[in-house]
Write a protein that holds these residues in place. Structure first.
Motif, PDB file in Angstrom:
ATOM      1  N   ALA A  60       0.839  -1.200   0.000  1.00 20.15           N
ATOM      2  CA  ALA A  60       0.000   0.000   0.000  1.00 20.15           C
ATOM      3  C   ALA A  60       0.874   1.250   0.000  1.00 20.15           C
ATOM      4  N   GLY A  61       1.920   1.223   0.821  1.00 23.52           N
ATOM      5  CA  GLY A  61       2.818   2.373   0.875  1.00 23.52           C
ATOM      6  C   GLY A  61       3.430   2.660  -0.490  1.00 23.52           C
ATOM      7  N   ALA A  62       3.852   1.597  -1.173  1.00 23.97           N
ATOM      8  CA  ALA A  62       4.489   1.776  -2.478  1.00 23.97           C
ATOM      9  C   ALA A  62       3.494   2.328  -3.493  1.00 23.97           C
TER      10      ALA A  62
ATOM     11  N   PHE B 267       0.779   4.072  -2.893  1.00 19.86           N
ATOM     12  CA  PHE B 267       0.452   5.459  -2.541  1.00 19.86           C
ATOM     13  C   PHE B 267       1.569   6.389  -2.992  1.00 19.86           C
ATOM     14  N   GLU B 268       2.801   5.997  -2.693  1.00 20.09           N
ATOM     15  CA  GLU B 268       3.897   6.904  -2.994  1.00 20.09           C
ATOM     16  C   GLU B 268       4.089   7.069  -4.495  1.00 20.09           C
TER      17      GLU B 268
ATOM     18  N   THR C 154      -0.613   7.395  -6.216  1.00 23.05           N
ATOM     19  CA  THR C 154      -1.581   8.347  -5.677  1.00 23.05           C
ATOM     20  C   THR C 154      -0.960   9.724  -5.489  1.00 23.05           C
ATOM     21  N   GLU C 155       0.244   9.736  -4.939  1.00 19.02           N
ATOM     22  CA  GLU C 155       0.863  11.023  -4.655  1.00 19.02           C
ATOM     23  C   GLU C 155       1.119  11.816  -5.925  1.00 19.02           C
TER      24      GLU C 155
ATOM     25  N   VAL D  27      -2.052  13.416  -6.789  1.00 14.86           N
ATOM     26  CA  VAL D  27      -2.446  14.528  -5.919  1.00 14.86           C
ATOM     27  C   VAL D  27      -1.594  15.767  -6.175  1.00 14.86           C
ATOM     28  N   THR D  28      -0.275  15.568  -6.279  1.00 15.52           N
ATOM     29  CA  THR D  28       0.584  16.747  -6.390  1.00 15.52           C
ATOM     30  C   THR D  28       0.637  17.289  -7.804  1.00 15.52           C
TER      31      THR D  28
ATOM     32  N   ALA E 174      -2.948  18.428  -9.529  1.00 15.08           N
ATOM     33  CA  ALA E 174      -3.358  19.698  -8.951  1.00 15.08           C
ATOM     34  C   ALA E 174      -2.739  20.863  -9.716  1.00 15.08           C
ATOM     35  N   VAL E 175      -1.493  20.689 -10.157  1.00 11.11           N
ATOM     36  CA  VAL E 175      -0.826  21.767 -10.883  1.00 11.11           C
ATOM     37  C   VAL E 175      -1.371  21.869 -12.301  1.00 11.11           C
TER      38      VAL E 175
ATOM     39  N   LEU F 104       2.065  26.806  -6.086  1.00  9.94           N
ATOM     40  CA  LEU F 104       1.067  25.824  -5.682  1.00  9.94           C
ATOM     41  C   LEU F 104       0.683  26.073  -4.228  1.00  9.94           C
TER      42      LEU F 104
ATOM     43  N   TYR G  53      -3.071  27.207  -3.354  1.00 10.87           N
ATOM     44  CA  TYR G  53      -3.827  26.323  -2.478  1.00 10.87           C
ATOM     45  C   TYR G  53      -4.321  27.069  -1.250  1.00 10.87           C
TER      46      TYR G  53
ATOM     47  N   GLY H 257      -1.735  18.383  -1.424  1.00 12.67           N
ATOM     48  CA  GLY H 257      -0.936  18.398  -2.647  1.00 12.67           C
ATOM     49  C   GLY H 257       0.162  19.449  -2.683  1.00 12.67           C
TER      50      GLY H 257
ATOM     51  N   TYR I 142      -2.664   6.998   5.658  1.00 12.61           N
ATOM     52  CA  TYR I 142      -2.022   7.332   4.385  1.00 12.61           C
ATOM     53  C   TYR I 142      -0.679   8.028   4.615  1.00 12.61           C
TER      54      TYR I 142
ATOM     55  N   LEU J 299       1.932   5.617   5.882  1.00  9.21           N
ATOM     56  CA  LEU J 299       2.413   4.653   4.892  1.00  9.21           C
ATOM     57  C   LEU J 299       3.358   5.310   3.892  1.00  9.21           C
ATOM     58  N   VAL J 300       3.022   6.521   3.452  1.00  6.63           N
ATOM     59  CA  VAL J 300       3.922   7.181   2.506  1.00  6.63           C
ATOM     60  C   VAL J 300       5.224   7.570   3.213  1.00  6.63           C
TER      61      VAL J 300
ATOM     62  N   THR K  17       7.472   4.822   3.150  1.00  7.62           N
ATOM     63  CA  THR K  17       7.973   4.378   1.857  1.00  7.62           C
ATOM     64  C   THR K  17       8.962   5.354   1.223  1.00  7.62           C
TER      65      THR K  17
ATOM     66  N   TYR L 239       5.245  13.862   5.606  1.00  7.53           N
ATOM     67  CA  TYR L 239       4.120  12.931   5.661  1.00  7.53           C
ATOM     68  C   TYR L 239       3.835  12.498   7.085  1.00  7.53           C
TER      69      TYR L 239
END
Lengths: 671, 520
Positions: A609-611, A613-614, A617-618, A621-622, A625-626, B164, B168, B234, B292, B295-296, B299, B309
């Protein structure tokens, strides 16, 4: 402010903290054995103060041997009332004596054993810190301080497991132990919420006084609370399925294994159940969970020990198994027996580890019993100590382990019902215990000398190029088995004194509590457990006691007999058996695959899950957004900022003030 | 004491401004004086607080823009006293640390920090809604400009993260501004009184639940972005990468706490119906952030982001405490704001020291083995990491305990899920320490290292001393806000309980009856 007893108890607690901090601050100044001497002196002082506490407590009348000593408010807010308070009663005093007593001897041993290690000062600072933490655990007067002590010993244990922190296997073992123990801490934290919810207090004495009334209408909450607390006990005491960290914890230096992972910290779970016995007696379910898990653990560990070839791990599994007995005892109401076994076990198990350390010293860091053999003449003192420890562990009369283990099993027999089955399993495991203990003895000390052990018999210690014993990776002298020189009890007086004292205790401590003859431990603990009805139900009658002792002796003799046949008389015969029972051997040497199961069910999903997300997902999100929603704004604003950047700093100031002004203006316009 | 209260805001700002005028020689000296003075003032003010009383201990109310009902109303009470003290401490350490690097600590930079300090303090002490909103917006600008300075020179790409951040948070802030104005006007309409932004007046008159909802939505936009809470985070990785570390230490430690404070000061008392309606949403956002973020953090290979995080996760705990609407949860949230800030500052300092010893490399997979080369650094690192992962025995643990206790009283399932985060915190914090300090020497670490210098040692000693105080006597931090936090959650909590009772559910237990009175 507080009574003599209370003041003394605080001093017992603070002495090792003083030691840890002063060694920590002076670690560059202290040279040679100074740190070891300081740490050991502090510990002997602490032990002397413990004895003084004992005397002071015993001089009180029996009904007032429950002293609380407060310092200051710790966290008093929003329905929580936690004071920095100690509870001094016979249970905490006996724990205090065992902890400071055994710790003193192990400190003494380590002053010599660790002398050529680069991290000598750091080692003693951690070791003192551990003793302080353990004393917080056993002396704390409420659940929150218990959790504090509980967490701190986990921390100290972590620090010492990964003491040789440049070794990857050590840091890995450390983090594993830490995480499993934090999981247990969380159990106690959540359990304490349930107790707090109905009883409105976390203070032991108030909790016990209110428990019956408070939980009469909420029996399930009590059960859940206690089961959550048991998670903590199982994690710390290496009970199934939270035991996997203990064998790996053998990565730490051997004195650490003796002190933390045999004599003291791992018995904390037993202390906890005994401490909370008024609650466990109100919840049959929770007590049964304790008995069942303890039984599973004691059998499981004993079977795993039979196939182990690493000397320290054999002893580690035996620790797990013996703590299983204690957990069963205190969960079934045989409190005196459980605490008594905790004490004798601390003596003989610390002794076994110290003797093992001496063997490993002579072997130049080798822990594999298949490479040893015939060492009894070369290391006579070590051999004698290992023998005494093993006889006590195997439970042969009149050694201390015999009386204490027997009192547990006799108590179970007396309680009858399904506890009889548990007792039968206990005797069976006792047979296994005798068997694997003597397997180790025969393989290490008997048989013929091999090429390597011949050198030891000739008076040399083995030396190898420094390497990680578990992986064979090459290392330098700064990590791993203590430094360039290796030490054995034979040539080091401090080690000899420490081991000799423990050997004496391992032989005679059983005499304190012989069924129907002496009851020193039982009488002493009486004020703590006097209200317990279960304790009476588990006090063996003469006939049960005799039957139990007979069975115990028989099991031990049988186990030793089998070991003698297999490993002394016909040393090669086990290969045939192993071939026949290949699948069983695979299961046992893979430790029932519990590690793999935990990895598959818990560790991997989290990592995965961590992998995800990083990596995915991240980015979404980042970056989206831009690029997406605000890209236009960004473009315009970036042009503005670029323009502003070329100007001087005063433009920035102007921007700040003008934007503030703009907002104010906006307010006026809206009005 | 009102003079001290004014001095608290004015002195650091004046010092910064004089430094700007005075130039390179005097600016650092003035910055040291200004931040130290602020700390002394904050301490004097905190001592005035009577823990049994939630009303203001030091109060200053003067008209400012009477035509629109905006007043310059500031006060010290139980809710903000400790946070104000914390702010001055963090700004002091951060400013002093900045002085280490003369290239960084130009008079303009120090002036920006001073504006930041005054704005944050202003937000904490504001008793007027507009004043709060203004300070809330203003406190961000210095940091945006500092980040832009740091990002400058590398062209358009590196300015992106800064923008950003700006976009934001300004979006959130503007929404909040509109909401604040709307709230005051609608309240005035209801009561028939002239428009006022004074919080004490607004507390008395709550709006209709349907109106409260859209107003809360706007406040949430501002608070949740600023904390930040997943999925509104973000902006932060970019900002963390570009900001110079001393400024980042302040930014990460303090700015997020103003948002958390905003919940207790503004959202819960002014919009209780809406908060109760959306309690579950807040709890879920908190839990998602905790899991979340952890976990990040576990990682990622960038130390700055591990820190970032993990802050997301720990702010999740703070939100969890607030959304319990329970006094223990609120106390936990305030105290965790303190303990988290106290641990972030030394953690960033350590990060800088580690990166310094690896030739500026900030990749965990290229670090390792620093402990042997810098044993003192390693020991300090260990202490900070243990506080960071909320080891029992630290103040951070007490805060987490209270947060979980508060949430347990209303929703045990949420406390259980959150406690997974407790274990994960240990995992990422230890992974960071082991990866950076232990194991064998990493690729970026030179063979011969140097241990930590006297200046950093002093800064870390101060930070660790503060951590030791909250560890040994957490009561010092908990006591001042005892009554005030209970008071802050009271409207929402009593509403929540009456709804629960009406629903036939079991009442929220575990809180003594006398807690349920309100003096408001």
């Amino acid at each position: 402010m507080t009574s003599t007893v209370g003041t003394l108890a605080w001093l017992v607690l603070l002495a090792p903290l003083f030691g840890a901090i002063s060694i920590g601050l002076l670690f560059k100044q202290l040279s040679g054995r100074a740190a070891g001497a300081l740490a050991t002196t502090v510990l002997f002082t602490s032990f002397a103060l413990s004895v003084a506490t004992l005397v002071a407590l015993q001089s009180e009348p029996e009904e007032s041997r429950q002293v609380t000593a407060n310092l200051w408010d710790y966290a008093v807010t929003a329905g929580l009332d936690v004071k920095l308070s100690l509870l001094v009663d016979p249970l905490s005093v006996i724990m205090m004596l065992v902890v400071t007593g055994v710790s003193s001897l192990i400190h003494l041993y380590a002053t010599a054993y660790m002398v050529s290690d680069e991290g000598y000062n750091r080692f003693f600072s951690y070791l003192n810190l551990f003793v302080f933490s353990m004393l917080v655990l056993v002396l704390g007067g409420n659940l929150v301080l218990l959790i504090v002590g509980w967490g701190l010993v986990g921390m100290a244990s972590y620090l010492l497991i990964s003491f040789w922190y440049r070794r990857k296997t050590a840091t890995k073992a450390g983090i594993k132990a830490f995480l499993i123990n934090v999981f247990g801490d969380v159990g106690i934290v959540l359990g304490s919420f349930l107790l707090l919810r109905h009883a409105g207090t976390v203070d032991y004495l108030e909790l016990f006084a209110k428990a019956e009334g408070a939980f009469a209408a909420h029996p399930h909450d009590l059960t859940w609370g206690l089961v959550l607390i048991l998670l903590g006990a199982f994690a710390k005491s290496a009970q199934f399925p939270l035991h996997t960290w203990l064998p790996d914890a053998m990565e730490g230096p051997t004195p650490v294994s003796a002190l933390i992972h045999a004599a003291t910290m791992v018995t904390a779970g037993v202390y906890l159940i005994a401490r909370l016995h008024p609650l466990f007696e109100l919840s049959d379910v929770a007590a049964t969970v304790g008995v069942v898990i303890g039984t599973i653990t004691l059998v499981m560990a004993a079977t795993m020990a039979i196939v182990q070839t690493d000397l320290k791990r054999i002893i580690a599994y035996s620790t797990m198994s013996q703590i299983g007995y204690m957990v069963v005892a205190v969960s079934a109401g045989a409190y005196t027996a459980g605490i008594f076994h905790l004490m004798t076990h601390a003596f003989f198990k610390a002794l076994l580890f110290m003797a093992a350390g001496s063997v490993i010293g002579a072997m130049g860091g080798v822990q594999d019993i298949d490479r040893m053999g015939g060492l009894r003449k070369a290391l006579p003192f070590t051999f004698a100590c290992f023998m005494i420890g093993s006889l006590a562990l195997a439970g042969l009369p009149p050694f201390s382990g015999f009386f204490s283990k027997d009192e547990i099993l006799g108590g179970l027999l007396e309680r009858g019902d399904w506890y009889t089955i548990i007792a039968a399993i206990g005797y069976l495991a006792a047979l296994l215990t005798a068997c694997y203990s003597f397997r180790a003895i025969y393989k290490v000390f008997y048989g013929d000398l091999n090429e390597e052990t011949q050198q030891i018999a000739d008076g040399h210690h083995l030396h190898f190029a420094p390497a990680n014993p578990s992986t064979g990776e090459a290392e330098d002298y700064e990590v791993g088995f203590p430094g360039k020189e290796h030490h054995t009890a034979e040539e080091n007086l401090p080690m000899k004194v420490a081991m000799g004292t423990l050997a004496f205790l391992a032989v005679v401590a059983g005499l304190l509590q012989i069924p129907h003859v002496t009851h020193v431990v039982g009488d002493f603990l009486h004020p703590t457990f006097h209200a317990s009805e279960l304790l009476e139900q588990t006090e063996a009658s003469t006939s049960t006691a005799l039957l139990g002792m007979g069975l115990g002796t028989l099991a031990a003799l049988l186990g030793i007999g089998i070991a003698t046949q297999l490993w002394l008389k016909k040393p090669g015969s086990t290969a045939g058996i192993q071939a026949k029972l290949q699948s069983l051997h695979t299961l046992l040497s893979n430790k029932y695959y519990v590690d793999e199961a935990i990895d598959l069910i818990i560790v991997r999903p989290f990592r995965w899950a961590g992998a995800v997300f990083e990596r995915h997902t991240e980015r979404l999100v980042t970056q989206t957004a831009v690029v997406g929603g605000s890209s236009g704004v960004v473009r315009i604003a970036s042009a503005l900022v670029r323009a502003a950047q070329t100007g001087s700093v005063r433009i920035y100031a102007a921007v700040v003030s003008s934007s503030t002004a703009a907002i104010l203006l906006y307010a006026l316009v809206v009005r | 004491m009102t003079g001290v209260l004014i001095a608290l805001l004015a002195v650091p700002l004046a010092a910064g401004f004089l430094g700007l005028l005075g130039g390179k020689r005097v600016a650092p000296l003035l910055a040291v004086l200004g931040t130290t003075a602020a700390m002394v003032f904050a301490l004097l003010l905190a001592l005035e607080v009577n823990p049994g009383d939630h009303t203001a201990a030091v109060d200053l109310n003067s008209t400012w823009i009477p035509s629109i009902g905006v007043s310059f109303h500031i006060a010290i009470d139980g809710l903000n006293a400790v946070l104000v003290l914390l702010t001055t401490f963090v700004f002091a350490i951060g400013t002093w640390w900045s002085l280490r690097d003369p290239e960084l600590a130009t008079p303009s930079y120090l002036f920006l920090l001073a504006i930041g300090e005054a704005a944050v303090l202003g937000a904490f002490v504001a008793q007027d809604l507009i004043l709060f909103v203004l300070c809330f917006d203003l406190m961000l600008l210095p940091f945006v400009l500092i980040a832009a300075r740091g990002a400058g020179g590398d062209g358009e790409f590196s300015i992106g993260p800064v923008l950003l951040l700006l976009v934001y948070t300004l979006v959130g802030s503007l929404l909040m501004f509109v909401a604040a104005v709307g709230l005051a006007i609608l309240t005035a309409k209801n009561t028939g009184q002239p428009v006022t932004f004074d919080l004490a007046a607004l507390y008395g008159a709550t709006l209709a639940p349907s109106t409260q909802r859209w107003i809360l939505l706007a406040f949430l936009a501002a608070f949740l972005i600023k904390m930040p809470v997943v999925p509104f985070h973000g902006w932060f990785p970019g900002a963390y990468r570009t900001m110079p570390l001393p400024a980042l230490a302040i930014f990460a430690a303090i700015l997020s706490k103003v948002a958390a404070y905003g919940f207790l000061k503004i959202a819960l008392p002014l919009l209780p119906d809406a908060v109760v309606d959306w309690r579950l949403v807040l709890v879920i956002l908190a839990l998602v952030s905790i899991i979340y973020g952890s976990l990040v953090a576990f990682t990622t290979n960038e130390p700055r982001l591990i820190l970032g995080y993990s802050s997301v996760a720990q702010l999740g705990f703070i939100l969890l405490g607030i959304s319990s609407l329970d006094p223990a949860g609120a106390q936990g949230a305030i105290f965790q704001s303190v303990t988290h800030a106290l641990v972030v500052v030394p953690a960033v300092i350590l990060l800088a020291l580690v990166s310094e010893r690896a030739g500026g490399v900030e990749r965990l997979d290229q670090l390792g083995g620093i402990a042997k080369r810098a044993p003192v650094l390693s020991a300090l690192f260990l202490v900070v990491v243990l506080c960071w992962l909320a080891m029992p025995g630290t103040g951070n643990f007490v805060a987490e305990y209270l947060v979980l206790l508060g949430q347990w009283r209303v929703a045990p399932w949420a406390a259980i899920i959150a406690s997974i985060g407790v274990v994960l915190a240990a995992a990422y914090a230890l992974r960071f320490m082991i990866g950076a300090m232990q194991n064998l020497r990493g690729a970026a670490v030179p063979e011969h290292g140097v241990d930590i210098g006297g200046f950093e040692r002093g800064l870390l000693a101060l930070s660790i001393a503060a951590l030791a105080v909250v560890a040994l006597v957490p009561q010092l931090g908990l006591r001042p806000s005892d009554a005030a936090s209970r008071n802050a959650v009271y409207p929402a909590r009593s509403l929540y309980e009456s709804q629960k009772k009406a629903g036939g559910d079991e009442a929220v237990a575990g809180v003594p009856a006398e807690d349920q009175e309100s003096t408001r």
